[in-house]
Design a protein around this motif. Structure first.
Motif, PDB file in Angstrom:
ATOM      1  N   VAL A  14      95.939  10.199 -27.372  1.00 36.79           N
ATOM      2  CA  VAL A  14      97.388  10.298 -27.572  1.00 36.79           C
ATOM      3  C   VAL A  14      97.735  11.266 -28.713  1.00 36.79           C
ATOM      4  N   ILE A  15      97.123  11.043 -29.893  1.00 43.06           N
ATOM      5  CA  ILE A  15      97.549  11.833 -31.054  1.00 43.06           C
ATOM      6  C   ILE A  15      96.854  13.195 -31.100  1.00 43.06           C
ATOM      7  N   GLY A  16      95.682  13.302 -30.458  1.00 44.11           N
ATOM      8  CA  GLY A  16      94.990  14.597 -30.396  1.00 44.11           C
ATOM      9  C   GLY A  16      95.871  15.641 -29.727  1.00 44.11           C
ATOM     10  N   ALA A  35      87.178  18.460 -28.955  1.00 46.95           N
ATOM     11  CA  ALA A  35      86.005  17.668 -28.563  1.00 46.95           C
ATOM     12  C   ALA A  35      86.394  16.220 -28.289  1.00 46.95           C
ATOM     13  N   ASP A  36      85.782  15.642 -27.260  1.00 48.28           N
ATOM     14  CA  ASP A  36      85.956  14.205 -26.980  1.00 48.28           C
ATOM     15  C   ASP A  36      84.690  13.731 -26.286  1.00 48.28           C
ATOM     16  N   ILE A  37      84.287  12.471 -26.590  1.00 52.12           N
ATOM     17  CA  ILE A  37      83.087  11.979 -25.901  1.00 52.12           C
ATOM     18  C   ILE A  37      83.357  11.795 -24.413  1.00 52.12           C
ATOM     19  N   PRO A  74      89.391   7.003 -33.050  1.00 50.76           N
ATOM     20  CA  PRO A  74      89.759   5.660 -33.526  1.00 50.76           C
ATOM     21  C   PRO A  74      89.529   5.506 -35.037  1.00 50.76           C
ATOM     22  N   SER A  75      90.378   4.692 -35.653  1.00 47.40           N
ATOM     23  CA  SER A  75      90.457   4.621 -37.120  1.00 47.40           C
ATOM     24  C   SER A  75      89.112   4.353 -37.805  1.00 47.40           C
ATOM     25  N   GLY A  76      88.294   3.467 -37.230  1.00 50.68           N
ATOM     26  CA  GLY A  76      87.016   3.109 -37.852  1.00 50.68           C
ATOM     27  C   GLY A  76      85.950   4.177 -37.696  1.00 50.68           C
ATOM     28  N   GLN A  77      86.290   5.312 -37.066  1.00 53.56           N
ATOM     29  CA  GLN A  77      85.331   6.425 -36.953  1.00 53.56           C
ATOM     30  C   GLN A  77      85.778   7.626 -37.785  1.00 53.56           C
ATOM     31  N   HIS A  78      86.937   7.506 -38.453  1.00 56.43           N
ATOM     32  CA  HIS A  78      87.466   8.654 -39.198  1.00 56.43           C
ATOM     33  C   HIS A  78      86.479   9.148 -40.247  1.00 56.43           C
ATOM     34  N   GLY A  79      85.851   8.205 -40.968  1.00 55.91           N
ATOM     35  CA  GLY A  79      84.952   8.591 -42.056  1.00 55.91           C
ATOM     36  C   GLY A  79      83.756   9.369 -41.540  1.00 55.91           C
ATOM     37  N   VAL A  94      92.743  14.285 -41.458  1.00 59.25           N
ATOM     38  CA  VAL A  94      92.376  13.026 -40.803  1.00 59.25           C
ATOM     39  C   VAL A  94      93.642  12.275 -40.431  1.00 59.25           C
ATOM     40  N   GLU A  95      93.667  11.708 -39.221  1.00 56.60           N
ATOM     41  CA  GLU A  95      94.795  10.855 -38.869  1.00 56.60           C
ATOM     42  C   GLU A  95      94.784   9.590 -39.725  1.00 56.60           C
ATOM     43  N   LYS A  96      95.910   8.940 -39.821  1.00 60.42           N
ATOM     44  CA  LYS A  96      95.998   7.681 -40.563  1.00 60.42           C
ATOM     45  C   LYS A  96      95.375   6.558 -39.739  1.00 60.42           C
ATOM     46  N   PRO A  97      94.886   5.477 -40.319  1.00 55.75           N
ATOM     47  CA  PRO A  97      94.609   5.332 -41.740  1.00 55.75           C
ATOM     48  C   PRO A  97      93.387   6.172 -42.111  1.00 55.75           C
ATOM     49  N   SER A 123     100.265  11.369 -43.141  1.00 55.37           N
ATOM     50  CA  SER A 123     101.295  10.365 -43.430  1.00 55.37           C
ATOM     51  C   SER A 123     102.589  11.138 -43.231  1.00 55.37           C
ATOM     52  N   GLN A 124     102.865  11.431 -41.958  1.00 58.90           N
ATOM     53  CA  GLN A 124     103.875  12.445 -41.649  1.00 58.90           C
ATOM     54  C   GLN A 124     105.272  12.104 -42.155  1.00 58.90           C
ATOM     55  N   HIS A 125     105.525  10.781 -42.360  1.00 64.12           N
ATOM     56  CA  HIS A 125     106.899  10.440 -42.772  1.00 64.12           C
ATOM     57  C   HIS A 125     107.200  10.864 -44.205  1.00 64.12           C
ATOM     58  N   ALA A 160      89.530   0.258 -25.746  1.00 63.71           N
ATOM     59  CA  ALA A 160      88.718  -0.889 -26.164  1.00 63.71           C
ATOM     60  C   ALA A 160      88.774  -1.083 -27.677  1.00 63.71           C
ATOM     61  N   TRP A 161      89.119  -0.021 -28.423  1.00 64.23           N
ATOM     62  CA  TRP A 161      89.123  -0.110 -29.884  1.00 64.23           C
ATOM     63  C   TRP A 161      90.400  -0.743 -30.429  1.00 64.23           C
ATOM     64  N   ARG A 162      91.470  -0.738 -29.622  1.00 66.92           N
ATOM     65  CA  ARG A 162      92.771  -1.193 -30.138  1.00 66.92           C
ATOM     66  C   ARG A 162      92.752  -2.696 -30.429  1.00 66.92           C
TER      67      ARG A 162
HETATM   68  N1  LIG Z   1     100.276   9.574 -37.228  1.00 62.23           N
HETATM   69  C1  LIG Z   1     100.682   8.808 -36.232  1.00 62.23           C
HETATM   70  O1  LIG Z   1     101.864   8.506 -36.096  1.00 62.23           O
HETATM   71  C2  LIG Z   1      99.683   8.274 -35.251  1.00 62.23           C
HETATM   72  C3  LIG Z   1     100.091   7.896 -33.962  1.00 62.23           C
HETATM   73  C4  LIG Z   1      99.131   7.445 -33.060  1.00 62.23           C
HETATM   74  C5  LIG Z   1      97.791   7.316 -33.457  1.00 62.23           C
HETATM   75  N2  LIG Z   1      97.435   7.667 -34.729  1.00 62.23           N
HETATM   76  C6  LIG Z   1      96.025   7.512 -35.168  1.00 62.23           C
HETATM   77  O2  LIG Z   1      95.228   8.427 -34.451  1.00 62.23           O
HETATM   78  C7  LIG Z   1      93.960   7.853 -34.149  1.00 62.23           C
HETATM   79  C8  LIG Z   1      93.726   7.915 -32.641  1.00 62.23           C
HETATM   80  O3  LIG Z   1      94.732   7.180 -31.973  1.00 62.23           O
HETATM   81  P1  LIG Z   1      95.109   7.479 -30.436  1.00 62.23           P
HETATM   82  O4  LIG Z   1      96.260   6.606 -30.123  1.00 62.23           O
HETATM   83  O5  LIG Z   1      95.199   8.932 -30.199  1.00 62.23           O
HETATM   84  O6  LIG Z   1      93.793   6.881 -29.718  1.00 62.23           O
HETATM   85  P2  LIG Z   1      93.207   7.282 -28.299  1.00 62.23           P
HETATM   86  O7  LIG Z   1      92.288   6.158 -27.908  1.00 62.23           O
HETATM   87  O8  LIG Z   1      94.290   7.682 -27.379  1.00 62.23           O
HETATM   88  O9  LIG Z   1      92.343   8.606 -28.642  1.00 62.23           O
HETATM   89  C9  LIG Z   1      91.130   8.585 -29.373  1.00 62.23           C
HETATM   90  C10 LIG Z   1      90.164   9.550 -28.688  1.00 62.23           C
HETATM   91  O10 LIG Z   1      88.970   9.681 -29.481  1.00 62.23           O
HETATM   92  C11 LIG Z   1      87.877   9.833 -28.584  1.00 62.23           C
HETATM   93  N3  LIG Z   1      86.601   9.526 -29.246  1.00 62.23           N
HETATM   94  C12 LIG Z   1      86.096   8.338 -29.606  1.00 62.23           C
HETATM   95  N4  LIG Z   1      84.878   8.492 -30.180  1.00 62.23           N
HETATM   96  C13 LIG Z   1      84.617   9.819 -30.185  1.00 62.23           C
HETATM   97  C14 LIG Z   1      83.515  10.609 -30.632  1.00 62.23           C
HETATM   98  N5  LIG Z   1      82.429  10.047 -31.190  1.00 62.23           N
HETATM   99  N6  LIG Z   1      83.585  11.953 -30.470  1.00 62.23           N
HETATM  100  C15 LIG Z   1      84.659  12.533 -29.895  1.00 62.23           C
HETATM  101  N7  LIG Z   1      85.742  11.829 -29.447  1.00 62.23           N
HETATM  102  C16 LIG Z   1      85.709  10.494 -29.582  1.00 62.23           C
HETATM  103  C17 LIG Z   1      88.196   8.845 -27.458  1.00 62.23           C
HETATM  104  O11 LIG Z   1      87.468   9.122 -26.274  1.00 62.23           O
HETATM  105  C18 LIG Z   1      89.711   9.043 -27.296  1.00 62.23           C
HETATM  106  O12 LIG Z   1      90.015  10.013 -26.319  1.00 62.23           O
HETATM  107  C19 LIG Z   1      93.986   6.431 -34.708  1.00 62.23           C
HETATM  108  O13 LIG Z   1      93.344   6.403 -35.957  1.00 62.23           O
HETATM  109  C20 LIG Z   1      95.463   6.125 -34.872  1.00 62.23           C
HETATM  110  O14 LIG Z   1      95.731   5.225 -35.928  1.00 62.23           O
HETATM  111  C21 LIG Z   1      98.339   8.150 -35.607  1.00 62.23           C
END
Ligand SMILES: NC(=O)c1ccc[n+]([C@@H]2O[C@H](COP(=O)([O-])OP(=O)(O)OC[C@H]3O[C@@H](n4cnc5c(N)ncnc54)[C@H](O)[C@@H]3O)[C@@H](O)[C@H]2O)c1
Length: 347
Positions: A14-16, A35-37, A74-79, A94-97, A123-125, A160-162
């Motif tokens: 979604v956010i990518g 890139a995406d898995i 997903p958030s727990g993979q950001h680091g 990095v996206e939040k958090p 933290s776009q707001h 599955a991560w949500r």
């Molecule tokens: N700033 C905002 O307003 C805002 C809005 C939505 C989401 N987010 C944040 O963005 C992040 C993603 O959210 P989303 O809703 O886009 O999730 P999402 O599930 O739609 O997208 C995450 C993508 O990451 C991919 N992925 C997972 N592991 C991977 C890896 N090892 N290598 C490559 N790709 C991998 C998944 O296949 C998936 O397509 C979250 O941390 C969320 O909190 C921020």
């Protein structure tokens, strides 16, 4: 002419996609790879923006000589992903958090220091034009954030991560409310302690879908956070900041009430000014309360521009890793308080 910065995105969900739109709207930036898995997701985004798709992050980093990598996983993979990119020599958005644990955040800060690259956390707001106008005033007494949103079960089932502790790191606080919590603490100042209740009342998920916290700010003011994703059909976010020299109310990222004593030409009556409004005339945009995919691009664009400025001028981005740590610390403190039924002091 200065060379455009080469951007890559990790995570094409979604956010990518929104990052891809934001990057390609900037004259100084060039999106070159994603890139995406899940290879089909990378391919789909790459087709839209005419860039190279990868299913392996390391391969993208090795081949593309990226200046900046946007981490949208997903958030727990950001680091993990941010550190891979920083070690590869790229600046990182990095996206939040920032991450969901203190240990992961400390590791990101360590790698950032070691590599000397720039790191910013979305933290776009903080970049919303109305919020940028608000300045501290007088003695602050009360700061509140209200996030009464709706997310369906289908939303939580869509990934599955949500709603998991392992990868979402929490529920309505760590995912949806972190924006409001960040803006609240940015405007009011640091939070000293929290006392909270959390629960899961509407959804099938591990983490909380409702939370209430009482805050004590370091400056002595009190505050509250009330948040849920179980409020059908979802209404607006509200951030309030009150003090003896003014009051500010921000609704859905726009200033809806502002009254500062320094602008008064006559004394306000001993019983106050009532509901007279001084509000911004900013037009209504799409609200994330309704649909995260309908998020306005504008503030993401402004934050990416701020990062480009920091890279070009060797400055510091407005939301660096140290700034982005605070809202996560508050949320982790709230979880601890809800678990232990004790007030938690933040370090
Ligand atoms: N700033 C905002 O307003 C805002 C809005 C939505 C989401 N987010 C944040 O963005 C992040 C993603 O959210 P989303 O809703 O886009 O999730 P999402 O599930 O739609 O997208 C995450 C993508 O990451 C991919 N992925 C997972 N592991 C991977 C890896 N090892 N290598 C490559 N790709 C991998 C998944 O296949 C998936 O397509 C979250 O941390 C969320 O909190 C921020």
């Amino acid at each position: 002419m200065t060379k455009k910065l080469r951007f890559g995105i990790i995570g094409c969900g979604v956010i990518g996609r929104l990052h891809a739109e934001a990057i390609t709207s900037l004259p100084d930036a060039q999106l070159v790879a994603v890139a995406d898995i899940i290879p089909e997701l990378a391919q789909k985004l790459a087709d839209t923006f005419h860039v190279t798709p990868y299913s392996d992050i390391q391969e993208m980093l090795a081949r593309e000589q990226l200046d900046v990598v946007d981490v949208c996983t997903p958030s727990g993979q950001h680091g993990e992903h941010a550190c891979q990119a920083m070690r590869g020599g790229a600046h990182v958005i990095v996206e939040k958090p920032m991450e969901i644990s203190r240990a992961a955040i400390e590791e990101m800060l360590r790698v950032q220091q070691e590599t000397g690259v720039k790191l910013t956390v979305i933290s776009q707001h903080r970049f919303d034009p109305d919020i940028g106008q608000v300045r501290a005033f007088g003695r602050l007494v009360l700061g509140n954030a209200l996030v009464p949103w709706w997310r369906s079960q289908a939303y939580y089932d869509s990934g599955a991560w949500r709603g998991t502790w392992e990868l979402d790191g929490g529920g309505v606080l760590m995912n949806q409310s972190i924006h409001s919590i960040d803006v609240l603490q940015w405007l009011m100042g640091p939070v000293k302690s929290v006392f909270a209740y959390t629960d899961t009342l509407v959804h099938r998920m591990e983490t909380e879908d409702v939370a209430v916290a009482i805050l004590r700010f370091a400056n002595g003011a009190l505050g509250t956070i009330a948040a849920t994703t179980g409020a059908y059909p979802g209404t607006g976010t509200r951030i309030e900041m009150y003090g003896d020299k003014g009051s500010v109310v921000i609704e859905d990222d726009r200033l809806s009430y502002l009254h500062l004593a320094r602008d008064d030409h006559e004394e306000v009556s001993p019983y106050g000014a009532g509901r007279e409004q001084r509000a911004s005339s900013a037009p209504a945009g799409p609200s994330a309360a309704q649909n995260p995919a309908a998020l306005a691009l504008r503030s993401h664009v402004l934050q990416i521009k701020d990062m480009i400025r920091a890279i070009r001028k060797n400055g510091t981005p407005l939301v660096d890793g140290y700034a982005a740590k605070h809202p996560v610390e508050i949320i982790l403190g709230i979880y601890e308080s809800a678990r232990t039924h004790r007030e938690v002091t933040l370090s």
